[in-house]
Enzyme design. Structure first.
Site, PDB file in Angstrom:
ATOM      1  N   CYS A 215     -13.292   3.147 -28.936  1.00 37.97           N
ATOM      2  CA  CYS A 215     -14.655   3.620 -29.110  1.00 37.97           C
ATOM      3  C   CYS A 215     -15.418   3.616 -27.795  1.00 37.97           C
ATOM      4  CB  CYS A 215     -15.346   2.814 -30.185  1.00 37.97           C
ATOM      5  SG  CYS A 215     -14.598   3.177 -31.774  1.00 37.97           S
TER       6      CYS A 215
ATOM      7  N   GLY B 285       4.193  -3.761  -4.632  1.00 35.69           N
ATOM      8  CA  GLY B 285       4.168  -3.915  -6.088  1.00 35.69           C
ATOM      9  C   GLY B 285       4.475  -2.560  -6.706  1.00 35.69           C
TER      10      GLY B 285
ATOM     11  N   TYR C 157      -9.504   4.217 -12.260  1.00 35.74           N
ATOM     12  CA  TYR C 157      -9.294   4.745 -10.906  1.00 35.74           C
ATOM     13  C   TYR C 157      -9.303   6.271 -10.854  1.00 35.74           C
ATOM     14  CZ  TYR C 157      -7.197   0.088 -10.156  1.00 35.74           C
ATOM     15  OH  TYR C 157      -6.942  -1.254 -10.089  1.00 35.74           O
TER      16      TYR C 157
ATOM     17  N   GLY D 120       0.822  -1.194   0.000  1.00 32.05           N
ATOM     18  CA  GLY D 120       0.000   0.000   0.000  1.00 32.05           C
ATOM     19  C   GLY D 120       0.862   1.251   0.000  1.00 32.05           C
TER      20      GLY D 120
HETATM   21  C1  LIG Z   1      -1.907  -6.148  -4.896  1.00 34.43           C
HETATM   22  C2  LIG Z   1      -1.319  -6.685  -3.702  1.00 34.43           C
HETATM   23  C3  LIG Z   1      -0.104  -6.172  -3.235  1.00 34.43           C
HETATM   24  C4  LIG Z   1       0.629  -5.027  -3.886  1.00 34.43           C
HETATM   25  O1  LIG Z   1      -0.020  -3.805  -3.759  1.00 34.43           O
HETATM   26  P1  LIG Z   1       0.693  -2.456  -4.281  1.00 34.43           P
HETATM   27  O2  LIG Z   1      -0.252  -1.382  -3.979  1.00 34.43           O
HETATM   28  O3  LIG Z   1       0.933  -2.616  -5.741  1.00 34.43           O
HETATM   29  O4  LIG Z   1       1.987  -2.324  -3.576  1.00 34.43           O
HETATM   30  C5  LIG Z   1       0.443  -6.777  -2.115  1.00 34.43           C
HETATM   31  N1  LIG Z   1      -0.169  -7.813  -1.483  1.00 34.43           N
HETATM   32  C6  LIG Z   1      -1.343  -8.327  -1.922  1.00 34.43           C
HETATM   33  C7  LIG Z   1      -1.943  -9.473  -1.201  1.00 34.43           C
HETATM   34  C8  LIG Z   1      -1.955  -7.783  -3.035  1.00 34.43           C
HETATM   35  O5  LIG Z   1      -3.116  -8.289  -3.446  1.00 34.43           O
END
Ligand SMILES: *Cc1c(COP(=O)(O)O)cnc(C)c1O
Length: 410
Positions: free
Chosen positions: A337, A270, A311, A227
């Protein structure tokens, strides 16, 4: 990518316009040095020694990228068995892969057990089921601590009515199942959504998990998910991982002393690791003036970068071809489109047909959320690594798109 002497350049002097010429547009480009910088930032932020970073590969599931993170020492966080299989292809050891799905079927969990990866369970029924088939396989539990966090409704997964995790209020129920079934719980997990700005949210989450952890004597890891917010706009603030590392290391050390053992602290970023490393380049197909608006139309759309439409997210947009022209106010739109608007009233140096337009922060959830909508192929991907450009995914072809269609005589 920076503007140096009025020309956009990547590290090592790589010219984005040359890349577009060589590989065509639309094109995704990722700078490995930015991924490495982000990885080192987060690993370097903690003084607590047992911190392990799992790359949440759904953000950018390209084998070459996954391999790089493995080389740097990361584990992998997967949300499907297919991601697990890709992780194994990229050379991760099963024990370095975390499988944290949501509403996956028992068959998927069975496969994950076969593959030998670490599994996080996120529902009571699945936990009840575990004892029947996999009693001796240790598992982690995904707790929903109900922290209101995250940039918006779609990516905030920690609130009370979220579909993710087992509510912290159901802990007594969890404990009954664990005890009656003789389950081994080796991890506690939370992931409360994307775009958390406030370090305190992580700290509050950690406190809740620390409290719950006292009930699980076999615990080996506490996973605080992800997050981490990254800057999208020029003046955006981001999660202060250095502050987080400092404060959390201290608390975690205290927790481990009380717990009686050093527990591994995990994160699964991520976006933080790959968002800023990625760019989408597209070509302007047409500039169109209506009564109120000047539209810059591109040879891409929501089929290739859906975040702005899905988003409402902001991506910095630049004119790579003519960075020094006088800015004008544009709506930047795609060629799909549907109303696929990337940006409204955006100041960009004057654009003419054929200019290359660059989107920043396209590394996470860019290509991965791309589709073939309108039957346009998905873009190629290029990875910049140690001063060289490498094609890491070819542009799709018409053939690719009909590969699984079955033409029947009707
Ligand atoms: C998507 C996800 C993440 C990564 O989230 P980011 O916001 O891209 O850092 C980590 N853990 C779980 C379980 C997820 O589903």
């Amino acid at each position: 990518m920076e503007l140096i002497n009025n020309k956009y350049q990547f590290a090592g002097g790589i010219d984005p316009l040359e890349l577009c010429k060589e590989y065509g547009t639309p094109l995704y480009v990722y700078d490995a040095s930015v991924m490495e910088r982000q990885y080192k930032r987060i690993t370097g932020a903690f003084s607590y020694p047992k911190v392990h970073i799992h790359y949440a590969c759904k953000a950018l599931t390209n084998l070459s990228v996954m391999r790089l993170f493995r080389q740097w020492g990361a584990g992998l966080d997967c949300v499907s068995v297919q991601e697990v299989q890709l992780g194994l292809m990229a050379g991760y050891k099963p024990e370095d892969i975390l499988y944290t799905p949501n509403f996956a079927g028992t068959d998927e969990y069975d496969e994950a057990v076969q593959l030998g990866v670490k599994i996080n369970i996120d529902s009571i029924p699945m936990l009840e089921n575990w004892g029947l088939h996999h009693k001796n396989v240790p598992i982690g539990i995904r707790i929903n601590p109900h922290l209101m966090a995250g940039g918006n409704e779609k990516i905030s997964v920690g609130h009370i009515d979220s579909k993710f995790g087992i509510s912290i209020h159901q802990l007594p129920h969890v404990l009954r199942i664990v005890e009656s079934q003789g389950l081994v719980i080796d991890g506690l997990h939370m992931h409360t959504g994307s775009d958390i700005l406030d370090v305190d949210v992580f700290l509050r989450g950690a406190d809740i998990l620390f409290e719950a952890a006292r009930k699980f004597p076999h615990l080996k890891y506490i996973d605080l998910g992800s997050g981490f917010k990254v800057p999208y706009k020029p003046d955006d603030i981001e999660t202060d991982v250095e502050e987080l590392g400092e404060k959390l290391s201290e608390r975690f050390t205290t927790f481990c002393k009380e717990f009686g053992r050093e527990v591994t602290l995990m994160f699964e970023p991520g976006k933080f690791l790959v968002s800023e490393a990625g760019y989408l380049f597209a070509k302007c197909t047409l500039v169109k003036q209506t009564t109120s608006t000047v539209f810059v139309g591109l040879n891409t759309g929501l089929n290739h970068l859906i975040r702005p439409m899905f988003y409402g997210s902001y991506h910095k947009i630049v004119n790579v071809t003519e960075p020094t022209f006088k800015p004008r106010i544009y709506n930047v739109v795609g060629n799909i489109c549907e109303t696929d608007t990337f940006a409204v009233d955006r100041r960009i140096p004057e654009v003419v047909e054929g200019d290359i337009i660059g989107f920043y922060n396209a590394g996470a959830y860019g290509w991965m959320m791309a589709s073939n909508y309108n039957s346009r192929p998905r873009p190629a991907e290029v990875l910049l690594y140690q001063g060289k450009a490498h094609l890491i995914r070819k542009r799709e072809t018409l053939e690719d798109m009909v590969r699984n269609q079955v033409q029947v005589a009707l």
